[in-house]
Design a protein around this motif. Sequence first.
Motif, PDB file in Angstrom:
ATOM      1  N   THR A   3      53.613  11.779  49.911  1.00  0.00           N
ATOM      2  CA  THR A   3      53.623  13.176  50.360  1.00  0.00           C
ATOM      3  C   THR A   3      53.462  14.124  49.179  1.00  0.00           C
ATOM      4  N   ASN A   4      54.012  13.759  48.019  1.00  0.00           N
ATOM      5  CA  ASN A   4      53.882  14.616  46.835  1.00  0.00           C
ATOM      6  C   ASN A   4      52.425  14.790  46.424  1.00  0.00           C
ATOM      7  N   LYS A   5      51.634  13.728  46.531  1.00  0.00           N
ATOM      8  CA  LYS A   5      50.215  13.844  46.177  1.00  0.00           C
ATOM      9  C   LYS A   5      49.491  14.731  47.177  1.00  0.00           C
ATOM     10  N   TYR A   6      49.856  14.633  48.466  1.00  0.00           N
ATOM     11  CA  TYR A   6      49.266  15.525  49.460  1.00  0.00           C
ATOM     12  C   TYR A   6      49.643  16.971  49.160  1.00  0.00           C
ATOM     13  N   ASN A   7      50.892  17.194  48.760  1.00  0.00           N
ATOM     14  CA  ASN A   7      51.324  18.548  48.411  1.00  0.00           C
ATOM     15  C   ASN A   7      50.518  19.090  47.248  1.00  0.00           C
ATOM     16  N   MET A   8      50.302  18.276  46.239  1.00  0.00           N
ATOM     17  CA  MET A   8      49.555  18.726  45.066  1.00  0.00           C
ATOM     18  C   MET A   8      48.099  19.035  45.434  1.00  0.00           C
ATOM     19  N   TRP A   9      47.485  18.195  46.279  1.00  0.00           N
ATOM     20  CA  TRP A   9      46.112  18.459  46.713  1.00  0.00           C
ATOM     21  C   TRP A   9      46.031  19.751  47.506  1.00  0.00           C
ATOM     22  N   PHE A  10      46.990  19.946  48.428  1.00  0.00           N
ATOM     23  CA  PHE A  10      46.965  21.151  49.250  1.00  0.00           C
ATOM     24  C   PHE A  10      47.221  22.387  48.399  1.00  0.00           C
ATOM     25  N   LEU A  11      48.170  22.308  47.476  1.00  0.00           N
ATOM     26  CA  LEU A  11      48.456  23.445  46.601  1.00  0.00           C
ATOM     27  C   LEU A  11      47.273  23.753  45.683  1.00  0.00           C
ATOM     28  N   SER A  12      46.611  22.718  45.188  1.00  0.00           N
ATOM     29  CA  SER A  12      45.432  22.934  44.342  1.00  0.00           C
ATOM     30  C   SER A  12      44.303  23.576  45.138  1.00  0.00           C
ATOM     31  N   GLY A  13      44.069  23.085  46.345  1.00  0.00           N
ATOM     32  CA  GLY A  13      43.045  23.673  47.199  1.00  0.00           C
ATOM     33  C   GLY A  13      43.354  25.109  47.554  1.00  0.00           C
ATOM     34  N   TYR A  14      44.629  25.381  47.817  1.00  0.00           N
ATOM     35  CA  TYR A  14      45.045  26.744  48.121  1.00  0.00           C
ATOM     36  C   TYR A  14      44.798  27.664  46.924  1.00  0.00           C
ATOM     37  N   GLY A  15      45.134  27.200  45.734  1.00  0.00           N
ATOM     38  CA  GLY A  15      44.927  28.008  44.526  1.00  0.00           C
ATOM     39  C   GLY A  15      43.462  28.291  44.280  1.00  0.00           C
ATOM     40  N   ILE A  16      42.621  27.283  44.429  1.00  0.00           N
ATOM     41  CA  ILE A  16      41.187  27.466  44.226  1.00  0.00           C
ATOM     42  C   ILE A  16      40.611  28.401  45.288  1.00  0.00           C
ATOM     43  N   ALA A  17      41.025  28.209  46.545  1.00  0.00           N
ATOM     44  CA  ALA A  17      40.534  29.074  47.621  1.00  0.00           C
ATOM     45  C   ALA A  17      40.970  30.518  47.406  1.00  0.00           C
ATOM     46  N   THR A  18      42.185  30.715  46.940  1.00  0.00           N
ATOM     47  CA  THR A  18      42.681  32.069  46.695  1.00  0.00           C
ATOM     48  C   THR A  18      41.915  32.734  45.553  1.00  0.00           C
ATOM     49  N   ILE A  19      41.674  31.989  44.503  1.00  0.00           N
ATOM     50  CA  ILE A  19      40.920  32.538  43.373  1.00  0.00           C
ATOM     51  C   ILE A  19      39.503  32.914  43.806  1.00  0.00           C
ATOM     52  N   LEU A  20      38.844  32.025  44.528  1.00  0.00           N
ATOM     53  CA  LEU A  20      37.483  32.310  44.986  1.00  0.00           C
ATOM     54  C   LEU A  20      37.448  33.490  45.945  1.00  0.00           C
ATOM     55  N   LEU A  21      38.391  33.540  46.869  1.00  0.00           N
ATOM     56  CA  LEU A  21      38.436  34.650  47.819  1.00  0.00           C
ATOM     57  C   LEU A  21      38.646  35.976  47.103  1.00  0.00           C
ATOM     58  N   LEU A  22      39.612  36.014  46.214  1.00  0.00           N
ATOM     59  CA  LEU A  22      39.915  37.257  45.517  1.00  0.00           C
ATOM     60  C   LEU A  22      38.766  37.687  44.614  1.00  0.00           C
ATOM     61  N   TYR A  23      38.218  36.761  43.850  1.00  0.00           N
ATOM     62  CA  TYR A  23      37.178  37.145  42.905  1.00  0.00           C
ATOM     63  C   TYR A  23      35.920  37.621  43.621  1.00  0.00           C
ATOM     64  N   PHE A  24      35.387  36.790  44.511  1.00  0.00           N
ATOM     65  CA  PHE A  24      34.134  37.153  45.158  1.00  0.00           C
ATOM     66  C   PHE A  24      34.318  38.278  46.166  1.00  0.00           C
ATOM     67  N   GLY A  25      35.450  38.303  46.860  1.00  0.00           N
ATOM     68  CA  GLY A  25      35.700  39.376  47.816  1.00  0.00           C
ATOM     69  C   GLY A  25      35.854  40.721  47.135  1.00  0.00           C
ATOM     70  N   LEU A  26      36.698  40.782  46.119  1.00  0.00           N
ATOM     71  CA  LEU A  26      36.904  42.052  45.422  1.00  0.00           C
ATOM     72  C   LEU A  26      35.663  42.482  44.649  1.00  0.00           C
ATOM     73  N   ASN A  27      34.976  41.518  44.056  1.00  0.00           N
ATOM     74  CA  ASN A  27      33.747  41.836  43.337  1.00  0.00           C
ATOM     75  C   ASN A  27      32.694  42.399  44.295  1.00  0.00           C
ATOM     76  N   GLY A  28      32.560  41.785  45.466  1.00  0.00           N
ATOM     77  CA  GLY A  28      31.607  42.285  46.448  1.00  0.00           C
ATOM     78  C   GLY A  28      31.959  43.670  46.948  1.00  0.00           C
ATOM     79  N   LEU A  29      33.253  43.913  47.153  1.00  0.00           N
ATOM     80  CA  LEU A  29      33.679  45.233  47.603  1.00  0.00           C
ATOM     81  C   LEU A  29      33.418  46.301  46.543  1.00  0.00           C
TER      82      LEU A  29
END
Length: 98
Positions: A3-29
């Motif tokens: 379960t710890n490895k699943y947590n790390m994968w999900f947290l890593s994916g969440y971090g990458i998705a958040t960075i991409l959303l914020l950067y490209f979304g705010l940059n586009g706006l």
Amino acid sequence: MTTNKYNMWFLSGYGIATILLLYFGLNGLVVTALSDKFPNARFITILALFFIVAWSIGLGTRQYINSFTKDTQNKIRNSFLCITVFSWIIVLILFSVS
């Protein structure tokens, strides 16, 4: 996989998705806000997509957190909070560099 490895994968994916959303979304706006006409259709489209994607990430995260017991939920929430703050810091660094 534990379960710890699943947590790390999900947290890593969440971090990458958040960075991409914020950067490209705010940059586009920002780019569309600085155009000749404001507000234009592109700005409204990017803003709507920004909200839809953020809402989707939030719903997925909420369901993921609710799948744990009460004791583990607090630890996972703290991890998500730390990753969110870290993502904002990375996006601010990216904006200051570019």
